[in-house]
Design a protein around this motif. Structure first.
Motif, PDB file in Angstrom:
ATOM      1  N   ARG A 127      -1.486  12.664   6.073  1.00 52.57           N
ATOM      2  CA  ARG A 127      -1.466  11.388   5.367  1.00 52.57           C
ATOM      3  C   ARG A 127      -2.127  10.303   6.208  1.00 52.57           C
ATOM      4  N   GLU A 128      -3.006   9.549   5.570  1.00 53.29           N
ATOM      5  CA  GLU A 128      -3.687   8.449   6.260  1.00 53.29           C
ATOM      6  C   GLU A 128      -2.687   7.371   6.660  1.00 53.29           C
ATOM      7  N   ASP A 129      -2.975   6.715   7.768  1.00 53.85           N
ATOM      8  CA  ASP A 129      -2.132   5.604   8.232  1.00 53.85           C
ATOM      9  C   ASP A 129      -2.259   4.435   7.257  1.00 53.85           C
ATOM     10  N   THR A 130      -1.128   3.830   6.901  1.00 53.43           N
ATOM     11  CA  THR A 130      -1.150   2.716   5.943  1.00 53.43           C
ATOM     12  C   THR A 130      -0.847   1.370   6.599  1.00 53.43           C
ATOM     13  N   GLU A 274      -1.698  -3.324   1.981  1.00 55.75           N
ATOM     14  CA  GLU A 274      -0.770  -2.230   2.274  1.00 55.75           C
ATOM     15  C   GLU A 274      -0.524  -1.384   1.022  1.00 55.75           C
ATOM     16  N   LYS A 277      -3.628   0.702   0.391  1.00 53.29           N
ATOM     17  CA  LYS A 277      -3.749   1.805   1.342  1.00 53.29           C
ATOM     18  C   LYS A 277      -2.690   2.885   1.073  1.00 53.29           C
ATOM     19  N   THR A 278      -1.499   2.450   0.634  1.00 56.55           N
ATOM     20  CA  THR A 278      -0.442   3.417   0.317  1.00 56.55           C
ATOM     21  C   THR A 278      -0.838   4.289  -0.861  1.00 56.55           C
ATOM     22  N   ALA A 281      -3.480   6.663   0.292  1.00 57.67           N
ATOM     23  CA  ALA A 281      -2.920   7.734   1.125  1.00 57.67           C
ATOM     24  C   ALA A 281      -2.188   8.757   0.266  1.00 57.67           C
TER      25      ALA A 281
END
Length: 476
Positions: A127-130, A274, A277-278, A281
């Motif tokens: 999972r990508e950093d958010t 955020e 990005k969430t 992700a």
């Protein structure tokens, strides 16, 4: 029910079904009554000739073809009613016999394949950093500043890079004007790369009221072939110079964006980044999981399923274009594509969609996933709100069985995601700083990027849309 002489191999079902003499005779009589008014027979007024005379004159089977088309759909539906096979294509029909006893048909139709899947629990994904950095917040605010900027007249200096100028231009090749080479009071941002390479640079240093020539050469791959590679002269008159002025980042700027203070505005910007990005992700994790599911799926999938889904994607694409005031023919005209090339472009997504659905349906079966009447009713209500339609209208378009099937698929993917082993994505090693580029290299890369943007294919339609959503969108 059992189908006569059923043969089912390699996902292809072949079977026979019949229409009795009485039913077929009624269909023939119905066709006769519909067509008799247009048939001329010597010795009778038009439309008054008896059926027996017409059949004697034109042959006993004169009405058979239309009668077959009359009885076939209902006969087929009754034949397959209650059949446990799931059909995934339109049937092909042949007539086995057609005589005094009625009609016997033979149907060929592809069926949903029996698939296998194992190891769908514990799938690994990253999972990508958010986390949101201050730099990201500042970059977003800077974009807002740019959008809110205003143009201020400049009268005390010459043109500089980044200025917006208003110009008249009149272009010619070998002294002959060409189409599209002339305009008055055209606004041009210097340094934007909007015009032919070398054009904008020659305006830098000029003053309001100046009249001058700009000499350029059209690129060899210029889209207007009659101009490609040719030298051109543009006569220019400079009317005005404007510079973009951005607002200060302060409480007043925050108020312009709906907040009382700058801190409140920054907090909102951070929350939105955020959230974005969430979602990104989450989508990335799901994509990895689906990739793994597809790799674990076993079974022979009929080609017709891929072809049908590709056509669905084409229709979706056409619908989206129409919502923008375009259509496929206009899109093809401007992109140089055609229907076959669009199908080829969309085919990989169609294959992925079919395989994903088959994998999740199999998982739902293996896990004995069920859907309640209450859940189906709530889904109807959610769809009605999403498409601004009455619930009853949605029910007319999509039957409960289809809604239930889609809900099972949703539960299946939730089950797989819930059982997945998701870890934080490892950070990529830091890249070494690139060597400084020369001005010539920068210009070349800018031109190359602009050219690539012109030739980029259209964005592909999103995949993984449920059957019920497709039907609702089509109706909408």
């Amino acid at each position: 029910m059992s189908l006569n002489n059923l043969k089912h191999e390699n996902n292809l079902a072949e079977f026979e079904f019949s229409v009795d003499k009485e039913t077929f005779d009624k269909a023939v009589d119905k066709v006769f009554k519909k067509k008799v008014g247009s048939i001329s027979v010597p010795g009778f007024r038009k439309g008054k000739a008896p059926r027996s005379i017409i059949e004697k004159m034109y042959g006993k089977g004169v009405f058979y073809e239309d009668a077959v088309n009359e009885v076939l759909p209902d006969a087929y539906d009754k034949a397959v009613e209650g059949c446990e096979l799931v059909f995934v294509s339109q049937p092909e029909f042949d007539i086995v016999t057609l005589d005094d006893n009625g009609v016997v048909f033979k149907a060929k139709v592809y069926t949903k394949p029996e698939m296998k899947i194992e190891g769908y629990k514990g799938i690994k994904a990253e999972r990508e950093d958010t986390a949101v950095t201050d730099d990201e917040v500042n970059e977003e605010i800077e974009r807002k500043r740019t959008q809110a900027s205003r143009l201020i007249d400049v009268t005390d200096r010459a043109v500089e890079n980044g200025d917006t100028v208003s110009i008249d231009f009149d272009g010619s090749v070998d002294g002959v004007p060409f189409e599209g080479g002339k305009a008055e009071k055209y606004d041009l941002v210097i340094g934007s790369g909007s015009f032919i390479p070398g054009f904008e640079e020659q305006i830098i240093g000029k003053n309001i009221g100046d009249e001058f020539d700009v000499n350029v050469t059209f690129p060899e791959d210029y889209h207007a072939k009659e101009l490609a590679g040719k030298a051109a002269v543009f006569k220019i008159k400079l009317h005005s110079i404007k510079v973009s002025e951005k607002p200060d980042v302060d409480d007043e700027f925050a108020k312009d964006n709906g907040f009382d203070t700058l801190d409140e505005y920054k907090a909102d910007v951070k929350a939105k980044i955020e959230d974005r990005k969430t979602k990104s992700a989450d989508a990335g994790v799901e994509e990895q999981i689906i990739d793994t599911l597809i790799s674990k799926l076993e079974g022979e999938i009929p080609e017709v399923m891929f072809a049908n889904e590709t056509e669905n994607f084409v229709r979706d694409y056409d619908n989206r274009l129409r919502m923008q005031g375009l259509d496929l023919s206009t899109y093809f005209k401007y992109t140089g594509l055609d229907l076959d090339s669009l199908r080829k472009q969309l085919r990989p997504q169609a294959e992925r969609q079919v395989k994903t659905r088959l994998a999740l349906e199999k998982i739902a079966e293996l896990e004995n996933i069920t859907v309640s009447d209450e859940e189906i009713e709530k889904e109807y209500e959610d769809m009605a709100k999403a498409y601004s339609m009455e619930v009853e209208k949605i029910k007319e378009i999509v039957d409960a069985k289809g809604v239930g099937a889609d809900l099972k698929v949703k539960k299946a993917i939730d089950l797989v995601k819930g059982a997945a082993e998701v870890s934080a994505k490892a950070e990529a090693p830091a890249k070494k700083p690139a060597a400084k580029k020369t001005a010539a290299k920068k210009k070349a890369e800018t031109a190359e990027a602009a050219e690539g943007e012109e030739k980029a294919p259209a964005k592909k339609p999103a995949a993984n849309k449920t059957t019920t959503k497709k039907k609702a969108e089509t109706a909408e």
